[in-house]
Design a protein around this motif. Structure first.
Motif, PDB file in Angstrom:
ATOM      1  N   LEU A   1      -0.401   5.084   4.727  1.00 25.23           N
ATOM      2  CA  LEU A   1      -1.529   4.133   5.174  1.00 25.23           C
ATOM      3  C   LEU A   1      -1.055   3.488   6.291  1.00 25.23           C
ATOM      4  CD1 LEU A   1      -2.935   2.925   1.854  1.00 25.23           C
ATOM      5  CD2 LEU A   1      -4.018   4.726   3.402  1.00 25.23           C
ATOM      6  N   SER A   2       0.153   3.298   7.023  1.00 22.58           N
ATOM      7  CA  SER A   2       0.465   2.716   8.160  1.00 22.58           C
ATOM      8  C   SER A   2       0.413   3.388   9.484  1.00 22.58           C
ATOM      9  CB  SER A   2       1.874   2.502   7.894  1.00 22.58           C
ATOM     10  OG  SER A   2       2.789   3.675   7.640  1.00 22.58           O
TER      11      SER A   2
ATOM     12  N   SER B   1      -5.187   6.877   7.946  1.00 18.01           N
ATOM     13  CA  SER B   1      -6.344   5.842   7.286  1.00 18.01           C
ATOM     14  C   SER B   1      -6.557   6.676   6.110  1.00 18.01           C
ATOM     15  CB  SER B   1      -7.635   5.904   8.056  1.00 18.01           C
ATOM     16  OG  SER B   1      -8.054   7.323   8.229  1.00 18.01           O
TER      17      SER B   1
ATOM     18  N   THR C   1      -9.498   7.124   4.931  1.00 14.17           N
ATOM     19  CA  THR C   1     -10.670   8.189   4.875  1.00 14.17           C
ATOM     20  C   THR C   1     -10.007   9.555   5.453  1.00 14.17           C
ATOM     21  OG1 THR C   1     -12.026   6.303   5.344  1.00 14.17           O
ATOM     22  CG2 THR C   1     -12.687   8.743   5.806  1.00 14.17           C
ATOM     23  N   THR C   2      -9.067   9.431   6.425  1.00  8.60           N
ATOM     24  CA  THR C   2      -8.517  10.795   6.918  1.00  8.60           C
ATOM     25  C   THR C   2      -7.863  11.436   5.857  1.00  8.60           C
ATOM     26  OG1 THR C   2      -8.467   9.795   9.143  1.00  8.60           O
ATOM     27  CG2 THR C   2      -7.064  11.621   8.716  1.00  8.60           C
TER      28      THR C   2
ATOM     29  N   ARG D   1     -10.664   4.371  -0.929  1.00 10.68           N
ATOM     30  CA  ARG D   1     -10.110   3.738   0.198  1.00 10.68           C
ATOM     31  C   ARG D   1      -9.536   2.227  -0.392  1.00 10.68           C
ATOM     32  NH1 ARG D   1     -13.862   3.936   3.743  1.00 10.68           N
ATOM     33  NH2 ARG D   1     -15.035   2.281   3.082  1.00 10.68           N
TER      34      ARG D   1
END
Length: 419
Positions: free
Chosen positions: A216-217, A220, A222-223, A388
């Protein structure tokens, strides 16, 4: 967009190289090859039954010998003694003795370890000879014999009632459409269970390994969600493409086999390009996407790989409910089948069957498709938010508690957004 393709390719490559997926793809091909090999061996090794014919009229024996086919061969013997010797030496499977001068009274002796010959086949062969002999004795012409033996013609057709009117349906078309619907139903059930489990395990594994914080860094949530979904879907398309290529290659070898051509002649495959078949394909695609999103939702709610079975349970239950409703719908047009034809998750099973049986029109199918597409969009948006919010939750309390936690996070986000 680059990050999306990276996530997609990583998911695709990792699963495509796994032994479980390779076995999943190859096992149906292996079973089909074994089944075809057995059928081919039986067809090649099963020789026609050999029947010795002895008659008091030589013309009758010769006429029978001209009626040989792939299942039965008549061999003419001049005497019962020679026919018995052939039977004792197991050269023939039975002896047919025909007394043509006495109304074609016949007797058949079969060998217990020989190939079985249907009595009806022998009666049919002798009936034609008896008819010809009787017609000759009565001095009937060929036209008179044909008129006497010509069966009455009965034409048949199948109609479906659509909007209170009779619409002609082909029997073979209905049979093929029904077969395609059943195949699509089984495929959707298998795909949802197998690939849903793969997707849920993919998400649960990353959560269990605590690698999500690192991912997540740079990417995202969502991606990651849509990348994983696309990777699993590409995996499914790869499997279907392999089957198509294998089918095309195999067809070059089996199309000239007599037993294959005999079976295929009974079906009209031109109806595979009909509107009903196209609609079945649409429902297959929608069903696969809807259940994949459900798998992503349930997968994000578990905390580790050990809870993957919990994630797969809702998928299996919905799939089995749709399957059993479809089985029941094949015998009667119940109110349950009519209602569930428009219910998301279930309509992808029920509506194709309703269409194939002539119980649903194309317009009703499009209404069901529209409902499914609207639901798919809304459900995907909801799942993305849950994914998310919950992707970094490691409560370990199961699906229900994870859902409550995700809902609490969502409410907190809304409160912050309003301020």
């Amino acid at each position: 967009m680059h990050k999306f393709w990276v996530v997609m390719s990583q998911v695709y490559k990792k699963n495509a190289k796994s032994g479980s997926w390779i076995f999943l793809v190859l096992s149906p091909l292996l079973f089909l090859a074994i089944g075809f090999g057995i059928a081919f061996y039986i067809a090649k090794t099963q020789a026609p039954a050999q029947v010795a014919v002895v008659s008091d009229v030589s013309a009758v024996s010769q006429a029978l010998s001209k009626q040989n086919n792939d299942d039965l061969h008549f061999k003419v013997y001049s005497s019962s003694k020679k026919a018995d010797a052939a039977l004792n030496d197991e050269k023939v499977d039975g002896i047919l003795t025909v007394n043509a001068k006495d109304q074609f009274r016949s007797r058949y002796v079969s060998r217990d370890n020989g190939q079985e010959v249907d009595k009806t086949t022998l009666v049919t062969a002798l009936s034609g000879l008896k008819l010809s002999s009787t017609a000759a004795s009565m001095h009937l012409t060929a036209a008179q014999v044909s008129a006497l033996t010509q069966p009455p013609m009965v034409s048949t057709k199948t109609v479906a009632i659509e909007n209170g009117k009779q619409v002609t349906k082909s029997n073979s078309t209905q049979l093929m459409n029904h077969g395609v619907a059943v195949v699509a139903m089984i495929l959707i059930l298998m795909v949802t269970m197998v690939y849903g489990s793969i997707l849920a395990q993919e998400i649960a594994t990353e959560k269990g390994s605590r690698i999500m914080e690192i991912l997540l860094s740079s990417v995202s949530a969502t991606t990651q969600f849509f990348g994983k979904l696309a990777g699993i879907f590409a995996l499914l398309l790869t499997q279907l493409a392999i089957y198509v290529v294998a089918g095309v290659i195999s067809w070059q070898f089996v199309k000239n086999q007599s037993f294959v051509s005999g079976v295929l002649k009974q079906f009209d495959f031109s109806i595979l390009v009909s509107g009903t078949t196209a609609m079945i394909v649409v429902f297959f695609i929608i069903g696969t996407l809807t259940y994949s999103v459900l798998a992503a939702l349930t997968g994000s709610l578990v905390s580790n790989q050990e809870q993957v079975q919990q994630a797969a349970m809702p998928i299996s239950m919905l799939g089995l409910i749709g399957y059993f409703i479809t089985i029941a719908a094949q015998s009667s047009d119940s109110a349950l089948a009519q209602i569930t034809s428009y219910v998301p998750f279930l309509n992808v099973f029920v509506m194709p069957t309703q269409m194939s049986l002539g119980r649903a029109s194309m317009g009703e199918a499009w209404i069901s498709v529209a409902i499914s597409l609207v639901f798919l969009v809304l459900f995907t948006m909801f799942t993305v938010k849950v994914y998310r919010n919950n992707v970094l939750v490691y409560s370990g309390s199961g699906l229900w508690q994870s859902m409550k936690t995700s809902f609490s996070i969502w409410k907190s986000e809304r409160s912050v957004a309003k301020k």
